[in-house]
Design a protein around this motif. Structure first.
Motif, PDB file in Angstrom:
ATOM      1  N   CYS A 139      94.764  79.678  80.972  1.00 17.11           N
ATOM      2  CA  CYS A 139      93.431  79.122  81.219  1.00 17.11           C
ATOM      3  C   CYS A 139      93.368  78.444  82.599  1.00 17.11           C
ATOM      4  O   CYS A 139      94.365  77.918  83.088  1.00 17.11           O
ATOM      5  CB  CYS A 139      93.061  78.111  80.137  1.00 17.11           C
ATOM      6  SG  CYS A 139      92.985  78.820  78.478  1.00 17.11           S
ATOM      7  N   ALA A 170      84.384  79.058  68.467  1.00 13.67           N
ATOM      8  CA  ALA A 170      84.673  80.454  68.147  1.00 13.67           C
ATOM      9  C   ALA A 170      85.043  80.615  66.676  1.00 13.67           C
ATOM     10  O   ALA A 170      84.600  81.563  66.006  1.00 13.67           O
ATOM     11  CB  ALA A 170      85.796  80.964  69.042  1.00 13.67           C
ATOM     12  N   ARG A 205      87.297  72.543  72.178  1.00 11.41           N
ATOM     13  CA  ARG A 205      85.958  72.704  71.609  1.00 11.41           C
ATOM     14  C   ARG A 205      85.547  74.180  71.590  1.00 11.41           C
ATOM     15  O   ARG A 205      84.851  74.634  70.667  1.00 11.41           O
ATOM     16  CB  ARG A 205      84.942  71.874  72.385  1.00 11.41           C
ATOM     17  CG  ARG A 205      85.068  70.365  72.161  1.00 11.41           C
ATOM     18  CD  ARG A 205      83.837  69.629  72.664  1.00 11.41           C
ATOM     19  NE  ARG A 205      83.671  69.776  74.101  1.00 11.41           N
ATOM     20  CZ  ARG A 205      84.210  68.957  75.011  1.00 11.41           C
ATOM     21  NH1 ARG A 205      84.972  67.936  74.610  1.00 11.41           N
ATOM     22  NH2 ARG A 205      83.996  69.130  76.294  1.00 11.41           N
ATOM     23  N   GLN A 206      85.963  74.934  72.599  1.00 16.14           N
ATOM     24  CA  GLN A 206      85.661  76.369  72.617  1.00 16.14           C
ATOM     25  C   GLN A 206      86.339  77.077  71.443  1.00 16.14           C
ATOM     26  O   GLN A 206      85.753  77.976  70.827  1.00 16.14           O
ATOM     27  CB  GLN A 206      86.121  76.970  73.945  1.00 16.14           C
ATOM     28  CG  GLN A 206      85.275  76.546  75.133  1.00 16.14           C
ATOM     29  CD  GLN A 206      85.853  77.024  76.457  1.00 16.14           C
ATOM     30  OE1 GLN A 206      86.933  77.609  76.498  1.00 16.14           O
ATOM     31  NE2 GLN A 206      85.140  76.768  77.544  1.00 16.14           N
ATOM     32  N   ALA A 239      87.544  70.425  76.364  1.00 15.37           N
ATOM     33  CA  ALA A 239      86.562  71.512  76.342  1.00 15.37           C
ATOM     34  C   ALA A 239      87.200  72.804  75.845  1.00 15.37           C
ATOM     35  O   ALA A 239      86.569  73.584  75.123  1.00 15.37           O
ATOM     36  CB  ALA A 239      85.973  71.701  77.735  1.00 15.37           C
ATOM     37  N   TYR A 240      88.449  73.043  76.229  1.00 20.47           N
ATOM     38  CA  TYR A 240      89.194  74.218  75.746  1.00 20.47           C
ATOM     39  C   TYR A 240      89.309  74.179  74.222  1.00 20.47           C
ATOM     40  O   TYR A 240      89.089  75.194  73.546  1.00 20.47           O
ATOM     41  CB  TYR A 240      90.566  74.232  76.413  1.00 20.47           C
ATOM     42  CG  TYR A 240      91.614  75.090  75.746  1.00 20.47           C
ATOM     43  CD1 TYR A 240      91.557  76.477  75.798  1.00 20.47           C
ATOM     44  CD2 TYR A 240      92.689  74.506  75.073  1.00 20.47           C
ATOM     45  CE1 TYR A 240      92.537  77.257  75.187  1.00 20.47           C
ATOM     46  CE2 TYR A 240      93.671  75.279  74.476  1.00 20.47           C
ATOM     47  CZ  TYR A 240      93.599  76.653  74.535  1.00 20.47           C
ATOM     48  OH  TYR A 240      94.564  77.419  73.941  1.00 20.47           O
TER      49      TYR A 240
END
Length: 353
Positions: A178, A333, A328-329, A325-326
């Motif tokens: 990432c 999903a 939360r993604q 944020a990673y």
């Protein structure tokens, strides 16, 4: 239950740590690579702070007594399930009696096995983490041994969900792939032998006693590469490099310290405090590793090299925000896929009508 067929070098039960007791001298503890454990728990439908297994280097073999769901995160162990290759950063169905074999890690230092329902050992002071120094938490306050059995809690998800043992595999992108992990610093080899891998860039804030070090020591701290010595452990990473000198060798009163603190003892060789670190110390603090980079440091192998990169409080907060944020993604999903799975039976019923 999980049967520990082969415990490996150092395998312990860990969660996200023991909070609210540092004023009593109790270290926080918990997973050294917190990000990997959090992702693993999400992949099996657990709460992010559920207890899993922290595996140092391997090899480890586990047998599962009932059908469940597991995830392997952290470093790559070339894992197999009943002899068939399985992959890290994937949610994997496991049937009763199957064995998971983790080979010695090819790179990195630590991996995590999360199990649906979490490792259900007795909580101590609000955490199931193993405190090796104090001898409590986890399974008897010790590293796991061959022949141990670990209880597993009840899964939080309903039967037929995306996390049930009969649901298909799925995976997520590992943090290493990432953009948020990138550091704006060119890679280069330093003064160490060619068999030492590239130094891992670790972002650091200057510490309270930074100005008490000589200008040459300050320059060396940022420009040199530091080797993680073999006498490092979960309490602290002891580094080797050019000795850092102070302008005045005044003694400090014992004061509070936290994981990430970089202390410099009289020999001038820095020590980075890790999750099991003591709660107070008297050595000068030249810097502090930002929270968003602690998991990277935890994956540096013994005799591996690190480089310290100066950063600011604003950049440290932004890095932590990007890490969150990673996660939360991943949550979004999983929620979208769970909703899609829940609609499928209803759609199938309509089609039959």
């Amino acid at each position: 239950m999980i049967d520990i067929i082969r415990a490996g070098l150092l395998t312990t039960v860990q969660d996200l740590g023991r909070h609210g007791y540092r004023h009593l001298g109790v270290s926080m503890g918990g997973a050294l690579d917190r990000l990997s454990l959090e992702v693993g728990n999400r992949l099996v439908g657990n709460r992010p702070d559920a207890a899993g297994l922290e595996i140092t280097l391997g090899p480890v073999t586990l047998r599962f007594a009932r059908a469940t769901r597991i995830a392997i995160t952290g470093t790559d162990f070339s894992a197999t399930l009943d002899g068939q290759p399985v992959y890290s950063w994937w949610s994997l169905p496991v049937q009763a009696g199957q064995e998971l074999a983790l080979q010695p890690a090819k790179r990195g230092m630590r991996g995590y096995v999360a199990v649906a329902g979490g490792i259900d050992v007795l909580p101590m002071l609000g955490s199931r983490s193993t405190d090796l120094a104090a001898g409590f938490g986890g399974l008897g306050g010790r590293a796991l041994r061959d022949g141990d059995r670990l209880p597993v809690g009840a899964p939080l998800t309903r039967p037929g969900s995306w996390f049930s043992p009969d649901a298909p595999e799925f995976g997520v992108k590992a943090p290493a792939w990432c953009k948020f992990v990138l550091v704006n610093e060119p890679l280069r080899r330093g003064r160490h032998p060619s068999n030492v891998p590239w130094a891992v860039p670790i972002r650091v804030l200057p510490g309270p006693e930074y100005d008490s070090f000589t200008a040459e020591a300050q320059k060396t701290f940022w420009s040199d590469e530091w080797l993680v010595t073999p006498n490092s452990n979960r309490m602290g990473y002891r580094l080797a490099g050019v000795a850092l000198k102070r302008t005045q060798k005044t003694d400090l009163l014992s004061h509070a310290v936290l994981p990430g603190t970089i202390q410099v003892p009289p020999n001038g060789q820095p020590i980075v405090l890790m999750s099991d670190a003591q709660t107070t110390g008297g050595y000068p603090k030249i810097g502090a590793v930002i929270q968003a980079d602690m998991w990277k440091l935890a994956q540096v192998r013994l005799n591996g090299a690190v480089r310290f990169i100066p950063t600011t409080p604003e950049e440290a907060r932004q890095s932590l925000y990007e890490e969150r944020a990673y996660l939360r993604q991943i949550d979004a999903a999983i929620a979208m896929h769970e909703e899609r799975c829940a609609r499928q039976p209803a759609l199938a019923a309509l089609q039959e009508k």
